[in-house]
Scaffold this motif. Structure first.
Motif, short mmCIF file in Angstrom:
data_model
loop_
_atom_site.label_atom_id
_atom_site.label_comp_id
_atom_site.label_asym_id
_atom_site.label_seq_id
_atom_site.Cartn_x
_atom_site.Cartn_y
_atom_site.Cartn_z
N LYS A 124 0.73 -1.12 0.01
CA LYS A 124 0.07 0.10 -0.10
C LYS A 124 0.89 1.28 -0.04
O LYS A 124 0.32 2.47 -0.14
N ASN A 125 2.10 1.23 0.04
CA ASN A 125 3.08 2.34 -0.02
C ASN A 125 2.75 3.25 1.18
O ASN A 125 2.74 4.48 0.85
N TYR A 126 2.85 2.81 2.54
CA TYR A 126 2.80 3.80 3.79
C TYR A 126 3.58 3.59 4.42
O TYR A 126 4.39 2.50 4.65
N ALA A 127 3.56 4.55 5.38
CA ALA A 127 4.82 4.60 6.64
C ALA A 127 4.25 4.32 8.00
O ALA A 127 3.19 4.97 8.22
N ILE A 128 4.97 3.60 8.62
CA ILE A 128 4.56 3.23 10.02
C ILE A 128 5.48 4.15 10.85
O ILE A 128 6.78 3.80 11.01
N LEU A 129 5.38 5.19 11.75
CA LEU A 129 6.02 6.01 12.52
C LEU A 129 5.88 5.94 13.95
O LEU A 129 4.71 6.16 14.38
N GLY A 130 6.79 5.61 14.66
CA GLY A 130 6.61 5.50 16.11
C GLY A 130 6.97 7.01 16.64
O GLY A 130 7.84 7.75 16.22
N LEU A 131 6.38 7.15 17.77
CA LEU A 131 6.67 8.53 18.24
C LEU A 131 6.63 8.26 19.96
O LEU A 131 5.79 7.95 20.78
N HIS A 132 7.99 8.30 20.56
CA HIS A 132 7.96 8.59 22.07
C HIS A 132 8.52 9.94 22.59
O HIS A 132 9.94 10.20 22.28
N TRP A 133 7.48 10.60 22.68
CA TRP A 133 8.04 12.16 22.89
C TRP A 133 9.12 12.45 24.06
O TRP A 133 10.03 13.24 23.94
N GLY A 134 9.02 11.42 25.02
CA GLY A 134 9.97 11.59 26.26
C GLY A 134 11.45 11.80 25.67
O GLY A 134 12.36 12.34 26.41
N LEU A 135 11.68 11.05 24.60
CA LEU A 135 13.22 10.91 24.31
C LEU A 135 13.84 12.27 23.72
O LEU A 135 14.86 12.37 24.05
N TYR A 136 12.91 13.25 23.31
CA TYR A 136 13.22 14.46 22.90
C TYR A 136 13.75 15.29 24.12
O TYR A 136 14.69 16.35 23.79
N ASN A 137 13.45 14.84 25.34
CA ASN A 137 13.90 15.61 26.32
C ASN A 137 15.46 15.60 26.64
O ASN A 137 16.21 16.51 27.38
N THR A 138 15.91 14.32 26.25
CA THR A 138 17.29 13.93 26.49
C THR A 138 18.01 14.22 25.00
O THR A 138 19.20 14.58 25.25
N ARG A 139 17.42 13.74 24.05
CA ARG A 139 18.05 13.61 22.87
C ARG A 139 18.31 14.97 22.04
O ARG A 139 18.92 15.37 21.20
#
Length: 323
Positions: free
Chosen positions: A248-263
């Motif tokens: 189907k040509n689509y993307a599956i994107l994970g999001l862990h917002w908390g990681l941005y606080n350190t990364r």
């Protein structure tokens, strides 16, 4: 001070106990905050159950998102540093992560701006690159996380389809600005999305639910669409069929917002500036459906855990902490 504590893991209404505890002492790089309002999040229930990715030592105080006041009188929003959570009269937070509370929002609204709206902003803009004119499908659109995504999607110029469970939540989703509302209890979600999009499907799907909702997401995502996996409020973690994503040509994107606080903490600050500007012009405003006194926190956390609330429920200590 008065604070709720969890002494053993289990359902929030059974394991949260209100009592007198010592006011926490800030550690290195931390600040003491008087709690003006604490927003209830689904992770608070997971913390009580011992099912969250972070497991603070027992006993601990839940409450991961607050609007507070610093000792020098500044009004701020913060994520408390566990085990000293926000369902208390005072808490502590890392000084570097404390953000100014937007003047356009009251204490309960400001407390609800942080996690859900940051997650929505990162999910829609940083991960999915939502563009004006695209169609956004939001699962649990009347809930705390979903309602933030609906408002952010509308602010970005997207056409928003909201999926909810029940007539009451459908009414809330319409008030939030959804262009199309689908009651999953009364309608076939896949057929309804296809009907609303002329068979094309949704460009971006925002899924904090998992389980059956993810199955619907895969069936309704458009060509070159993006499914943003935010969480699993249903309790069921799906196993995506990658061959389906391929054909189907689509993307599956994970999001862990908390990681941005350190990364990438600078990006968190940038996001807060964007959210503050949106709040100032009235483009977003957290839906606080209920404000409860500190004494009502455990019952309110249980209602959020049971999925019977809409928008956000805020605990406001000054309006009812027992003497």
């Amino acid at each position: 001070m008065q604070a709720w504590q969890v002494h053993e893991n289990g359902e929030p209404s059974e394991v949260m106990r209100l009592g007198e505890v010592a006011t926490p002492t800030p550690g290195d790089g931390q600040v003491l905050l008087k709690v003006r309002a604490a927003n209830i999040n689904f992770p608070d229930a997971l913390l009580c159950r011992g099912q969250y990715q972070v497991r603070p030592p027992l006993p601990f105080t839940p409450g991961v998102e607050i609007c507070g006041e610093t000792e020098d009188g500044r009004r701020v929003i913060a994520n408390p540093a566990l085990p000293h959570g926000g369902f208390a009269e005072y808490t502590v937070a890392d000084a570097a992560a404390v953000l100014p509370a937007p003047d356009a929002l009251d204490d309960a609204e400001a407390a609800a701006l942080h996690i859900g709206y940051q997650t929505g902003w990162f999910g829609l803009h940083r991960r999915a690159r939502l563009e004006a004119g695209e169609t956004l499908l939001v699962h649990a659109a009347a809930g705390g996380v979903g309602s933030a995504a609906v408002q952010l999607g509308k602010a970005a110029g997207a056409t928003v389809i909201g999926v909810v469970g029940g007539a009451e939540k459908a009414a809330v989703a319409r008030e939030l600005g959804c262009d199309t509302v689908i009651d999953r209890r009364a309608e076939d979600v896949v057929a309804a999305v296809k009907a609303a999009t002329g068979g094309r499907g949704a460009d971006v799907v925002y899924d904090p639910v998992g389980g059956d909702a993810y199955t619907q997401s895969a069936k309704t995502v458009a060509f070159e669409g993006r499914i943003v996996v935010v969480g699993f409020a249903s309790g069921a973690i799906p196993s995506p069929a990658l061959n389906h994503a391929l054909v189907k040509n689509y993307a599956i994107l994970g999001l862990h917002w908390g990681l941005y606080n350190t990364r990438n903490p600078k990006l968190v600050q940038h996001c807060h500036e964007q959210l503050t500007e949106l709040a100032a012009r009235g483009a977003i405003k957290p839906l606080v459906s209920e404000r409860v006194p500190l004494s009502g926190a455990a019952a309110a956390v249980q209602r959020v855990a049971d999925g019977v609330t809409t928008g956000r429920v805020a605990v406001v200590p000054e309006n009812g902490a027992p003497a």
